[in-house]
Design a protein around this motif. Structure first.
Motif, PDB file in Angstrom:
ATOM      1  N   SER A  16       0.836  -1.190   0.000  1.00  0.00           N
ATOM      2  CA  SER A  16       0.000   0.000   0.000  1.00  0.00           C
ATOM      3  C   SER A  16       0.875   1.246   0.000  1.00  0.00           C
ATOM      4  O   SER A  16       2.054   1.195   0.361  1.00  0.00           O
ATOM      5  CB  SER A  16      -0.935  -0.001   1.211  1.00  0.00           C
ATOM      6  OG  SER A  16      -0.185   0.088   2.399  1.00  0.00           O
ATOM      7  N   HIS A  17       0.283   2.343  -0.451  1.00  0.00           N
ATOM      8  CA  HIS A  17       1.044   3.597  -0.486  1.00  0.00           C
ATOM      9  C   HIS A  17       0.111   4.795  -0.348  1.00  0.00           C
ATOM     10  O   HIS A  17      -1.105   4.699  -0.482  1.00  0.00           O
ATOM     11  CB  HIS A  17       1.904   3.699  -1.762  1.00  0.00           C
ATOM     12  CG  HIS A  17       1.149   3.693  -3.061  1.00  0.00           C
ATOM     13  ND1 HIS A  17       1.767   3.848  -4.275  1.00  0.00           N
ATOM     14  CD2 HIS A  17      -0.171   3.543  -3.340  1.00  0.00           C
ATOM     15  CE1 HIS A  17       0.860   3.802  -5.239  1.00  0.00           C
ATOM     16  NE2 HIS A  17      -0.312   3.622  -4.705  1.00  0.00           N
ATOM     17  N   ARG A  18       0.737   5.908  -0.055  1.00  0.00           N
ATOM     18  CA  ARG A  18       0.025   7.177   0.041  1.00  0.00           C
ATOM     19  C   ARG A  18       0.863   8.242  -0.656  1.00  0.00           C
ATOM     20  O   ARG A  18       2.090   8.305  -0.459  1.00  0.00           O
ATOM     21  CB  ARG A  18      -0.122   7.564   1.517  1.00  0.00           C
ATOM     22  CG  ARG A  18      -0.851   8.884   1.707  1.00  0.00           C
ATOM     23  CD  ARG A  18      -0.677   9.419   3.115  1.00  0.00           C
ATOM     24  NE  ARG A  18      -1.565  10.549   3.351  1.00  0.00           N
ATOM     25  CZ  ARG A  18      -1.418  11.411   4.343  1.00  0.00           C
ATOM     26  NH1 ARG A  18      -0.423  11.265   5.212  1.00  0.00           N
ATOM     27  NH2 ARG A  18      -2.258  12.413   4.478  1.00  0.00           N
ATOM     28  N   GLY A  41      -4.042   5.611   2.987  1.00  0.00           N
ATOM     29  CA  GLY A  41      -3.445   5.029   1.789  1.00  0.00           C
ATOM     30  C   GLY A  41      -4.366   4.018   1.124  1.00  0.00           C
ATOM     31  O   GLY A  41      -5.539   3.890   1.482  1.00  0.00           O
ATOM     32  N   HIS A  42      -3.823   3.302   0.158  1.00  0.00           N
ATOM     33  CA  HIS A  42      -4.591   2.270  -0.539  1.00  0.00           C
ATOM     34  C   HIS A  42      -3.595   1.278  -1.114  1.00  0.00           C
ATOM     35  O   HIS A  42      -2.410   1.579  -1.259  1.00  0.00           O
ATOM     36  CB  HIS A  42      -5.441   2.896  -1.654  1.00  0.00           C
ATOM     37  CG  HIS A  42      -4.609   3.521  -2.718  1.00  0.00           C
ATOM     38  ND1 HIS A  42      -4.118   4.801  -2.627  1.00  0.00           N
ATOM     39  CD2 HIS A  42      -4.124   3.028  -3.885  1.00  0.00           C
ATOM     40  CE1 HIS A  42      -3.389   5.076  -3.702  1.00  0.00           C
ATOM     41  NE2 HIS A  42      -3.370   4.025  -4.469  1.00  0.00           N
ATOM     42  N   GLY A  43      -4.106   0.104  -1.447  1.00  0.00           N
ATOM     43  CA  GLY A  43      -3.196  -0.973  -1.843  1.00  0.00           C
ATOM     44  C   GLY A  43      -3.310  -1.359  -3.304  1.00  0.00           C
ATOM     45  O   GLY A  43      -4.277  -1.026  -3.993  1.00  0.00           O
ATOM     46  N   HIS A  44      -2.276  -2.058  -3.772  1.00  0.00           N
ATOM     47  CA  HIS A  44      -2.260  -2.620  -5.125  1.00  0.00           C
ATOM     48  C   HIS A  44      -1.637  -4.007  -5.072  1.00  0.00           C
ATOM     49  O   HIS A  44      -0.788  -4.275  -4.221  1.00  0.00           O
ATOM     50  CB  HIS A  44      -1.385  -1.792  -6.075  1.00  0.00           C
ATOM     51  CG  HIS A  44      -1.878  -0.415  -6.318  1.00  0.00           C
ATOM     52  ND1 HIS A  44      -2.877  -0.130  -7.217  1.00  0.00           N
ATOM     53  CD2 HIS A  44      -1.496   0.772  -5.790  1.00  0.00           C
ATOM     54  CE1 HIS A  44      -3.095   1.177  -7.225  1.00  0.00           C
ATOM     55  NE2 HIS A  44      -2.279   1.760  -6.368  1.00  0.00           N
ATOM     56  N   ASN A  45      -2.039  -4.837  -6.020  1.00  0.00           N
ATOM     57  CA  ASN A  45      -1.268  -6.039  -6.305  1.00  0.00           C
ATOM     58  C   ASN A  45      -0.342  -5.694  -7.462  1.00  0.00           C
ATOM     59  O   ASN A  45      -0.776  -5.597  -8.611  1.00  0.00           O
ATOM     60  CB  ASN A  45      -2.186  -7.204  -6.673  1.00  0.00           C
ATOM     61  CG  ASN A  45      -2.996  -7.655  -5.477  1.00  0.00           C
ATOM     62  OD1 ASN A  45      -2.470  -7.783  -4.373  1.00  0.00           O
ATOM     63  ND2 ASN A  45      -4.272  -7.885  -5.680  1.00  0.00           N
ATOM     64  N   TYR A 128       4.266  -3.162 -12.905  1.00  0.00           N
ATOM     65  CA  TYR A 128       2.845  -2.910 -13.160  1.00  0.00           C
ATOM     66  C   TYR A 128       2.173  -2.533 -11.856  1.00  0.00           C
ATOM     67  O   TYR A 128       2.248  -3.289 -10.887  1.00  0.00           O
ATOM     68  CB  TYR A 128       2.144  -4.166 -13.682  1.00  0.00           C
ATOM     69  CG  TYR A 128       2.470  -4.530 -15.104  1.00  0.00           C
ATOM     70  CD1 TYR A 128       3.628  -5.237 -15.413  1.00  0.00           C
ATOM     71  CD2 TYR A 128       1.606  -4.189 -16.143  1.00  0.00           C
ATOM     72  CE1 TYR A 128       3.919  -5.583 -16.726  1.00  0.00           C
ATOM     73  CE2 TYR A 128       1.893  -4.544 -17.460  1.00  0.00           C
ATOM     74  CZ  TYR A 128       3.048  -5.237 -17.737  1.00  0.00           C
ATOM     75  OH  TYR A 128       3.325  -5.575 -19.037  1.00  0.00           O
ATOM     76  N   GLU A 129       1.516  -1.387 -11.842  1.00  0.00           N
ATOM     77  CA  GLU A 129       0.698  -1.045 -10.680  1.00  0.00           C
ATOM     78  C   GLU A 129      -0.708  -1.631 -10.861  1.00  0.00           C
ATOM     79  O   GLU A 129      -1.335  -2.098  -9.919  1.00  0.00           O
ATOM     80  CB  GLU A 129       0.612   0.468 -10.504  1.00  0.00           C
ATOM     81  CG  GLU A 129      -0.137   0.862  -9.243  1.00  0.00           C
ATOM     82  CD  GLU A 129      -0.163   2.359  -9.049  1.00  0.00           C
ATOM     83  OE1 GLU A 129       0.634   2.851  -8.246  1.00  0.00           O
ATOM     84  OE2 GLU A 129      -0.981   3.036  -9.708  1.00  0.00           O
ATOM     85  N   THR A 130      -1.176  -1.577 -12.084  1.00  0.00           N
ATOM     86  CA  THR A 130      -2.432  -2.217 -12.461  1.00  0.00           C
ATOM     87  C   THR A 130      -2.175  -2.871 -13.810  1.00  0.00           C
ATOM     88  O   THR A 130      -1.110  -2.692 -14.407  1.00  0.00           O
ATOM     89  CB  THR A 130      -3.574  -1.177 -12.604  1.00  0.00           C
ATOM     90  OG1 THR A 130      -3.144  -0.163 -13.520  1.00  0.00           O
ATOM     91  CG2 THR A 130      -3.912  -0.539 -11.268  1.00  0.00           C
TER      92      THR A 130
HETATM   93 NI    NI Z   1      -1.985   3.674  -5.926  1.00  0.00          NI
END
Ligand code: NI
Length: 140
Positions: A16-18, A41-45, A128-130
């Motif tokens: 996760s990041h902010r 913050g929020h997370g990503h795979n 890749y973030e998404t």
């Molecule tokens: Ni993000």
């Protein structure tokens, strides 16, 4: 004629990041980054692709043993996987953990380890973030 020989290992990790620039006001941060500035913050795979180049060793038929590349990648990612990149790592005290900056940090850590292997070098790191957004980083 010479040929470029590349091998790529793909791995996933969650983090996760902010987005927050401490030199800016709260309003300036939210104007710039929107909900990415939310305190929690929020997370990503994330998906990381590590590409190595070198000659194919005639004894093994390999540029690098994939077990070695996997070990190096896992060692580096241990600091990032299931972490809050702002709070749980030391790399983003002065830089915002955007995919651009995460990719740069990962390049530096991977390059340090892979350069100890005399036969191959790190060629490219793609993060890749998404599925539809990625960053590339390589030595120009
Ligand atoms: Ni993000």
């Amino acid at each position: 004629m010479s040929f470029k020989k590349l091998i790529t290992k793909r791995v996933e990790f969650a983090a996760s990041h902010r987005y927050w620039n401490s030199e800016l006001s709260e309003k300036e941060n939210f104007d710039l980054f929107g909900k990415s500035s939310n305190e929690s913050g929020h997370g990503h795979n994330f998906t990381l692709e590590v590409t190595v180049t070198g000659d194919i060793d005639s004894k093994t038929g390999m540029i690098i043993n994939l077990f070695d590349l996997k070990k190096i990648t896992n060692e580096v990612l241990a600091e990032f996987d299931h972490k809050n990149l702002n709070k749980d790592t030391t790399y983003f005290k002065d830089e915002i953990p955007t995919p651009e900056n995460i990719c740069k940090v990962l390049w530096n850590l991977l390059d340090q380890k892979i350069s100890q292997n005399k036969k191959c070098t790190l060629y490219k790191v793609r993060l890749y973030e998404t599925e539809d957004l990625y960053v590339d980083y390589w030595r120009d």
